[in-house]
Design a protein around this motif. Sequence first.
Motif, PDB file in Angstrom:
ATOM      1  N   THR A 110     108.874   7.682  16.162  1.00 48.58           N
ATOM      2  CA  THR A 110     109.914   6.806  15.864  1.00 48.58           C
ATOM      3  C   THR A 110     109.271   5.499  16.766  1.00 48.58           C
ATOM      4  O   THR A 110     109.239   5.716  17.846  1.00 48.58           O
ATOM      5  CB  THR A 110     111.106   7.257  16.495  1.00 48.58           C
ATOM      6  N   MET A 140     116.554  -0.187  11.336  1.00 46.51           N
ATOM      7  CA  MET A 140     117.078   0.819  12.347  1.00 46.51           C
ATOM      8  C   MET A 140     116.477   0.546  13.762  1.00 46.51           C
ATOM      9  O   MET A 140     115.097  -0.089  13.847  1.00 46.51           O
ATOM     10  CB  MET A 140     116.504   2.002  12.143  1.00 46.51           C
ATOM     11  N   PRO A 142     115.200   3.130  15.522  1.00 48.03           N
ATOM     12  CA  PRO A 142     115.185   4.612  15.815  1.00 48.03           C
ATOM     13  C   PRO A 142     114.621   5.148  17.131  1.00 48.03           C
ATOM     14  O   PRO A 142     113.753   4.565  17.928  1.00 48.03           O
ATOM     15  CB  PRO A 142     114.024   4.896  14.694  1.00 48.03           C
ATOM     16  N   LEU A 145     114.501  11.861  16.613  1.00 46.85           N
ATOM     17  CA  LEU A 145     114.338  12.515  15.322  1.00 46.85           C
ATOM     18  C   LEU A 145     114.523  13.947  15.102  1.00 46.85           C
ATOM     19  O   LEU A 145     113.991  14.571  16.258  1.00 46.85           O
ATOM     20  CB  LEU A 145     113.543  11.997  14.443  1.00 46.85           C
ATOM     21  N   VAL A 155     117.600  10.907  11.917  1.00 47.41           N
ATOM     22  CA  VAL A 155     117.204   9.893  13.015  1.00 47.41           C
ATOM     23  C   VAL A 155     118.515   9.228  13.582  1.00 47.41           C
ATOM     24  O   VAL A 155     119.326   8.785  12.895  1.00 47.41           O
ATOM     25  CB  VAL A 155     116.349   8.935  12.279  1.00 47.41           C
ATOM     26  N   ASP A 157     119.765   6.024  15.150  1.00 46.02           N
ATOM     27  CA  ASP A 157     119.659   4.551  15.054  1.00 46.02           C
ATOM     28  C   ASP A 157     120.635   4.182  16.299  1.00 46.02           C
ATOM     29  O   ASP A 157     121.795   4.136  16.143  1.00 46.02           O
ATOM     30  CB  ASP A 157     120.062   4.117  13.632  1.00 46.02           C
TER      31      ASP A 157
END
Length: 328
Positions: A110, A140, A142, A145, A155, A157
């Motif tokens: 990410t 996002m 991120p 995950l 994921v 956010d």
Amino acid sequence: MSRGWPALGMVAVLVLSGCGSEVAAGADPDGRRLLKVSDVHEATGMTLLEGPVFTPDGSLLVVDVTAPAGEPKVLTIDVRKRSVKGFLTDASSAWTSAQISPYDGRLYLTDFAAGAIDSISLDGDDPRVFFTGQVDGAVMKPDDLTFDPEGNLYVSDTTGHDEPGGPDQGRIVRIDRDGQEATVLADELPAPNGVSFDATYEGLWISEYSGNRIDRLGLTVGGKAVATQYPAVRVDAGLAQVDSNAVDASGNVYQMFHRQARVMVFGRNGDHLDTIDLPVPDDGDYSATNLAIRPGTKDAYVTVSGPSGGFVYTFRARDRGVRQSNGG
């Protein structure tokens, strides 16, 4: 879409006093330092290790979120030899977590800075941008995950993380394994960080950074929608805040922290089972942000960062590591 990410061949072996990767059987209330992984970077003024994940050959990969361009941003650790070497770098990313997909066996990262998810083979080649762009009108941020058994991504956010006192803007986003469809499963969350499936893949444990709680998201069959959503565990952390999490084979939730060098373990019914204190240097605040329990064993490895650098600590988990324990 792809971009050139140079693999890193340099090796920097760092060995500190402590224990090896084998941890004595029985209760292990305190963690032990395994090795130092990184120094504070002059260019960024800090180091922040995250996203530990074991590869099939037994190597432990971690990311260094604040590593500058050209320095190792993903590192490979041999937990038996207590050695570390660079694996991957690039010019602009801020990778915050790592996971290996059960669908294609690639490493997924990410990128908090770009609002993207990248992937690369475990050989360090064929880099790709797996997903980027807006989801329901917003890019996002991120953070962590996890994958379902079919390889679809879930994921956190963590939008709102850097805006204390503002409205809750965080989301949990599902991205199908081909990267073609992104769905917001939950929104208006207080900066969600950790995200892990439970032992049966029926729901997610979500660590709410700005709420200091762990939420439970029960999913519909197929995982494309939320069936139930509620706060499950309220965490007493003082000045610290909840960070990443992981789940062992019994469904116990291991909660990590920003600005606190400890791990708290909760049963699936919310009982506080254990607190593992990590003996860090007495020179300022340290964060124990993420962990992996090596699949098939009870050997847990924690990423810890602070004024003296980035470290990996180890302790004996309550139960074996499974996919939900490995990375995030």
